[in-house]
Motif scaffolding. Structure first.
Motif, PDB file in Angstrom:
ATOM      1  N   GLU A  32      -4.015 -80.631 -16.692  1.00 55.77           N
ATOM      2  CA  GLU A  32      -2.814 -80.360 -15.903  1.00 55.77           C
ATOM      3  C   GLU A  32      -2.320 -81.628 -15.215  1.00 55.77           C
ATOM      4  O   GLU A  32      -1.113 -81.903 -15.181  1.00 55.77           O
ATOM      5  CB  GLU A  32      -3.074 -79.262 -14.862  1.00 55.77           C
ATOM      6  N   MET A  33      -3.238 -82.405 -14.666  1.00 53.90           N
ATOM      7  CA  MET A  33      -2.856 -83.659 -13.996  1.00 53.90           C
ATOM      8  C   MET A  33      -2.252 -84.640 -14.990  1.00 53.90           C
ATOM      9  O   MET A  33      -1.252 -85.300 -14.685  1.00 53.90           O
ATOM     10  CB  MET A  33      -4.068 -84.297 -13.318  1.00 53.90           C
ATOM     11  N   ASP A  34      -2.835 -84.724 -16.171  1.00 60.61           N
ATOM     12  CA  ASP A  34      -2.314 -85.636 -17.197  1.00 60.61           C
ATOM     13  C   ASP A  34      -0.888 -85.294 -17.598  1.00 60.61           C
ATOM     14  O   ASP A  34      -0.119 -86.172 -17.988  1.00 60.61           O
ATOM     15  CB  ASP A  34      -3.210 -85.623 -18.443  1.00 60.61           C
ATOM     16  N   LEU A  36       1.411 -84.268 -15.628  1.00 63.49           N
ATOM     17  CA  LEU A  36       2.348 -84.555 -14.543  1.00 63.49           C
ATOM     18  C   LEU A  36       2.836 -86.003 -14.589  1.00 63.49           C
ATOM     19  O   LEU A  36       2.139 -86.883 -15.091  1.00 63.49           O
ATOM     20  CB  LEU A  36       1.666 -84.320 -13.184  1.00 63.49           C
ATOM     21  N   THR A  38       3.693 -89.600 -12.728  1.00 62.88           N
ATOM     22  CA  THR A  38       2.910 -90.365 -11.758  1.00 62.88           C
ATOM     23  C   THR A  38       3.222 -89.917 -10.334  1.00 62.88           C
ATOM     24  O   THR A  38       2.321 -89.752  -9.512  1.00 62.88           O
ATOM     25  CB  THR A  38       3.180 -91.874 -11.913  1.00 62.88           C
ATOM     26  N   ASP A  40       4.374 -86.960  -9.356  1.00 61.44           N
ATOM     27  CA  ASP A  40       3.828 -85.625  -9.147  1.00 61.44           C
ATOM     28  C   ASP A  40       2.305 -85.645  -9.069  1.00 61.44           C
ATOM     29  O   ASP A  40       1.708 -84.853  -8.340  1.00 61.44           O
ATOM     30  CB  ASP A  40       4.300 -84.665 -10.235  1.00 61.44           C
ATOM     31  N   GLN A  41       1.662 -86.551  -9.796  1.00 63.46           N
ATOM     32  CA  GLN A  41       0.211 -86.689  -9.683  1.00 63.46           C
ATOM     33  C   GLN A  41      -0.163 -87.097  -8.260  1.00 63.46           C
ATOM     34  O   GLN A  41      -1.102 -86.552  -7.683  1.00 63.46           O
ATOM     35  CB  GLN A  41      -0.323 -87.723 -10.674  1.00 63.46           C
ATOM     36  N   GLN A  42       0.574 -88.046  -7.712  1.00 62.98           N
ATOM     37  CA  GLN A  42       0.294 -88.507  -6.358  1.00 62.98           C
ATOM     38  C   GLN A  42       0.516 -87.382  -5.345  1.00 62.98           C
ATOM     39  O   GLN A  42      -0.264 -87.216  -4.405  1.00 62.98           O
ATOM     40  CB  GLN A  42       1.149 -89.725  -6.021  1.00 62.98           C
ATOM     41  N   ALA A  44       0.208 -84.212  -5.964  1.00 66.46           N
ATOM     42  CA  ALA A  44      -0.885 -83.258  -6.166  1.00 66.46           C
ATOM     43  C   ALA A  44      -2.161 -83.742  -5.479  1.00 66.46           C
ATOM     44  O   ALA A  44      -2.871 -82.948  -4.846  1.00 66.46           O
ATOM     45  CB  ALA A  44      -1.131 -83.034  -7.656  1.00 66.46           C
ATOM     46  N   VAL A  45      -2.450 -85.023  -5.596  1.00 63.85           N
ATOM     47  CA  VAL A  45      -3.642 -85.586  -4.948  1.00 63.85           C
ATOM     48  C   VAL A  45      -3.531 -85.439  -3.433  1.00 63.85           C
ATOM     49  O   VAL A  45      -4.484 -85.034  -2.759  1.00 63.85           O
ATOM     50  CB  VAL A  45      -3.849 -87.063  -5.356  1.00 63.85           C
TER      51      VAL A  45
END
Length: 70
Positions: A32-34, A36, A38, A40-42, A44-45
């Motif tokens: 799921e993270m992959d 997203l 960059t 949106d990954q940040q 999410a983190v």
């Protein structure tokens, strides 16, 4: 689970039994993270860190009276 957490109700143990086999949550989350961007990954983190901290604070608040009484 049943050896170390004998106080849990049967309903609780059902949840853990359901998720103990064949449930590779880490891989699912990584996929799921992959997917997203960059940005949106940040986001999410950051959200995960906030949730983890809130859960830690909540559990610490629940656990603290028992430690103080010991």
């Amino acid at each position: 689970l049943k050896e170390h957490y004998t106080h849990l109700s049967e309903k609780c143990t059902e949840y853990f039994e359901l998720h103990c086999d064949g449930y590779d949550e880490a891989t699912l989350l990584a996929n799921e993270m992959d997917a997203l961007s960059t940005v949106d990954q940040q986001r999410a983190v950051t959200a995960c860190k906030r949730v983890c901290r809130s859960l830690y604070d909540a559990l610490t608040g629940i656990h603290a009276p028992y430690v103080a009484a010991a």
